[in-house]
Motif scaffolding. Structure first.
Motif, short mmCIF file in Angstrom:
data_model
loop_
_atom_site.label_atom_id
_atom_site.label_comp_id
_atom_site.label_asym_id
_atom_site.label_seq_id
_atom_site.Cartn_x
_atom_site.Cartn_y
_atom_site.Cartn_z
N ALA A 179 0.83 -1.20 0.00
CA ALA A 179 0.00 0.00 0.00
C ALA A 179 0.86 1.26 0.00
CB ALA A 179 -0.93 -0.01 1.22
N GLY A 180 1.93 1.24 0.80
CA GLY A 180 2.85 2.38 0.81
C GLY A 180 3.56 2.55 -0.51
N LEU A 181 3.92 1.44 -1.13
CA LEU A 181 4.60 1.48 -2.43
C LEU A 181 3.70 2.10 -3.49
CD1 LEU A 181 7.09 0.61 -4.06
CD2 LEU A 181 6.04 -1.63 -4.33
N ARG A 182 2.45 1.68 -3.52
CA ARG A 182 1.51 2.23 -4.50
C ARG A 182 1.34 3.73 -4.32
NH1 ARG A 182 -3.79 3.70 -4.21
NH2 ARG A 182 -5.12 3.45 -6.07
N THR A 183 1.14 4.16 -3.05
CA THR A 183 0.94 5.59 -2.78
C THR A 183 2.18 6.40 -3.16
OG1 THR A 183 -0.56 5.07 -0.95
CG2 THR A 183 0.42 7.27 -0.97
N ALA A 184 3.36 5.90 -2.79
CA ALA A 184 4.59 6.63 -3.09
C ALA A 184 4.81 6.75 -4.60
CB ALA A 184 5.78 5.93 -2.44
N MET A 185 4.55 5.69 -5.34
CA MET A 185 4.72 5.75 -6.78
C MET A 185 3.76 6.74 -7.41
SD MET A 185 7.17 4.15 -8.25
CE MET A 185 6.56 4.08 -9.94
N ARG A 186 2.54 6.76 -6.93
CA ARG A 186 1.57 7.71 -7.49
C ARG A 186 1.99 9.16 -7.22
NH1 ARG A 186 -4.60 6.74 -8.50
NH2 ARG A 186 -4.46 4.79 -9.69
N VAL A 187 2.46 9.41 -6.00
CA VAL A 187 2.82 10.78 -5.62
C VAL A 187 4.08 11.23 -6.36
CG1 VAL A 187 3.62 12.23 -3.72
CG2 VAL A 187 1.69 10.66 -3.38
N THR A 188 5.12 10.40 -6.36
CA THR A 188 6.38 10.82 -6.97
C THR A 188 6.30 10.89 -8.48
OG1 THR A 188 7.17 8.53 -6.96
CG2 THR A 188 7.74 9.89 -5.06
N SER A 189 5.43 10.10 -9.08
CA SER A 189 5.35 10.07 -10.55
C SER A 189 4.76 11.34 -11.14
CB SER A 189 4.50 8.86 -10.99
OG SER A 189 5.15 7.65 -10.67
N ARG A 190 4.05 12.09 -10.35
CA ARG A 190 3.39 13.30 -10.88
C ARG A 190 4.39 14.38 -11.27
NH1 ARG A 190 -1.21 13.54 -6.12
NH2 ARG A 190 -2.50 11.79 -6.88
N ALA A 191 5.53 14.42 -10.58
CA ALA A 191 6.45 15.54 -10.80
C ALA A 191 7.86 15.11 -11.18
CB ALA A 191 6.50 16.40 -9.53
N HIS A 192 8.06 13.80 -11.41
CA HIS A 192 9.42 13.34 -11.66
C HIS A 192 9.47 12.37 -12.82
CE1 HIS A 192 10.82 15.16 -7.91
NE2 HIS A 192 9.75 14.65 -7.33
N THR A 193 10.68 12.20 -13.34
CA THR A 193 10.88 11.19 -14.37
C THR A 193 10.61 9.81 -13.77
OG1 THR A 193 13.22 10.84 -13.84
CG2 THR A 193 12.68 12.62 -15.42
N LEU A 194 10.48 8.83 -14.63
CA LEU A 194 10.18 7.48 -14.14
C LEU A 194 11.31 6.97 -13.26
CD1 LEU A 194 8.03 5.28 -14.33
CD2 LEU A 194 9.26 4.33 -16.29
N MET A 195 12.56 7.15 -13.69
CA MET A 195 13.70 6.69 -12.88
C MET A 195 13.72 7.37 -11.52
SD MET A 195 17.00 6.29 -15.42
CE MET A 195 16.97 8.02 -15.91
N GLU A 196 13.48 8.67 -11.52
CA GLU A 196 13.51 9.41 -10.26
C GLU A 196 12.35 9.03 -9.36
OE1 GLU A 196 15.00 12.26 -7.46
OE2 GLU A 196 15.85 11.03 -9.05
N ALA A 197 11.19 8.77 -9.95
CA ALA A 197 10.03 8.34 -9.16
C ALA A 197 10.33 7.02 -8.46
CB ALA A 197 8.80 8.20 -10.05
N VAL A 198 10.95 6.08 -9.15
CA VAL A 198 11.31 4.80 -8.54
C VAL A 198 12.34 5.01 -7.44
CG1 VAL A 198 12.37 2.55 -8.97
CG2 VAL A 198 10.74 3.49 -10.62
N ARG A 199 13.36 5.85 -7.71
CA ARG A 199 14.40 6.09 -6.71
C ARG A 199 13.82 6.71 -5.44
NH1 ARG A 199 17.43 9.59 -4.28
NH2 ARG A 199 16.35 11.37 -5.20
N ARG A 200 12.99 7.73 -5.62
CA ARG A 200 12.39 8.39 -4.46
C ARG A 200 11.45 7.45 -3.69
NH1 ARG A 200 12.17 14.25 -4.27
NH2 ARG A 200 13.65 15.11 -5.79
#
Length: 389
Positions: free
Chosen positions: A227-248
């Protein structure tokens, strides 16, 4: 207003064990009890509103039900205390009971109540014999210990129920409507729930992001991390590249991964529907393929580590293209139980794309293929088909 009995019955049903097959974890307890006490019958019974369900038994058939009014166990439920009937034929309360006067000719009965995780009494661990006998104080203590063992297993079931609900809420309610594409997803939990999930969402009018992830482990902890992984991916993906979203995302969940001693594999991709351009990151997942009729099937994988495997890891971005008629299939490792080797799985994917008429049919058939083998892990599948021009 809900009555106490209604709340108790609801607690029984929330366990998800009514009308389920026998299980070794309960069978083991009743076998030991029979050996310890040398009685004809031992059973783990769950008491519904109008019936007794035999979850596990020795000396009696498991999996069946009896009318609640015909059985001994409901009195244990009512009193919430251990009940011992040393000789039913000489007990005024039980002498005329049909189970005493007729088959199975009960003379001795003992039972201790079983509490569910919320404290509600949901059933009883009971013993029956055709000869009268007494229980010593040490015998009663042993019966209580065995009942505590059953209650531990019931608590594990409640954990699984919670995990299933978390997992259900992670999943999209419906497929996105993307012009020129047919999209479907499925997630089939195994008996013990793990941390599988899939997700898709439109980042803007020109880009669709799709993710399949599998948190290693079982039960509620894995589901919570998913659940945390899903939420984090959704939030970080809005403003970052795919690589950066995964890293964050990995960085933000590193403590959770470390504390639980687990990690997560993930395949996530961004699709620009008009161009068919696909950018993807494979974090130790290796279970996504691009099936192109008339061309070799391409596995979309990398050597990058799973999330949580090593602090400070970086992930690389790769590219592919969905031409008209191509299909992207991403699954979790539960599917591997159905195939002897990866080559066989790839051939099955190619045959699936060639014969199925829709993404929904493909997703359903993937789950059906896995059902032919015992499912030891959750199975998740996402299918993205680009329609022919």
């Amino acid at each position: 207003m809900e009555t106490a009995e209604q709340a108790r019955v609801e607690a029984v049903r929330e366990l998800g064990l009514l009308d389920t097959p026998p299980e070794e974890r309960f069978d083991r307890v009743v076998r030991l009890a029979q050996q310890f006490f040398d009685v004809a019958t031992v059973a783990v019974n769950l008491i519904d509103d109008d019936r007794l369900f035999v979850k596990s038994a020795v000396g009696f058939e498991s999996g069946g039900s009896l009318p609640r009014d015909n059985s001994f166990c409901p009195l244990t439920i009512d009193t919430q205390q251990t009940l011992v009937v040393s000789d039913a034929r000489n007990d005024a309360d039980w002498a005329d009971h049909p189970f005493v006067t007729g088959d199975p000719k009960v003379r001795f009965y003992a039972a201790t109540p079983l509490a569910g995780p919320n404290g509600q009494v949901v059933g009883a661990l009971c013993m029956v014999d055709r000869e009268p006998r007494e229980l010593s104080s040490s015998d009663r203590a042993l019966l209580d210990d065995l009942a505590g063992w059953v209650e531990t297993e019931l608590a594990a079931d409640a954990d699984a129920v919670q995990a299933k609900e978390i997992q259900r809420r992670l999943l999209p309610r419906k497929a996105p409507e993307v012009l020129g594409y047919d999209i479907a997803g499925r997630c089939q939990p195994a008996y013990h729930v793990g941390g599988d999930y899939y997700d898709w969402h439109l980042l803007d009018d020109t880009m669709l992001q799709v993710t399949v992830a599998d948190v290693m482990g079982k039960g509620l902890p894995a589901a919570v991390i998913a659940a945390g992984l899903r939420t984090a991916m959704r939030v970080t993906s809005r403003a970052h590249t795919l690589m950066e979203a995964v890293r964050r995302t990995a960085e933000g969940l590193q403590d959770d991964f470390g504390d639980s001693g687990t990690f997560a594999t993930m395949f996530t991709a961004r699709l620009r529907p008009q161009q068919g351009h696909l950018e993807y990151v494979d974090a130790g997942h290796g279970l996504a393929v691009l099936v192109s009729p008339g061309s070799p099937t391409r596995q979309l994988a990398s050597r990058d580590l799973p999330l949580g495997a090593q602090p400070g890891s970086l992930w690389t971005s790769n590219e592919a293209r969905l031409e008209h008629g191509d299909t992207l299939i991403a699954v979790s490792d539960g599917l591997l139980d159905a195939f002897s080797d990866p080559v066989e799985a790839v051939r099955a994917a190619e045959q699936l794309v060639a014969s199925a008429s829709s993404a929904d049919e493909m997703a359903d058939r993937i789950l059906a293929a896995a059902a032919r083998a015992p499912l030891a892990d959750d199975l998740t599948a996402v299918v993205v088909c680009r329609e022919n021009a």
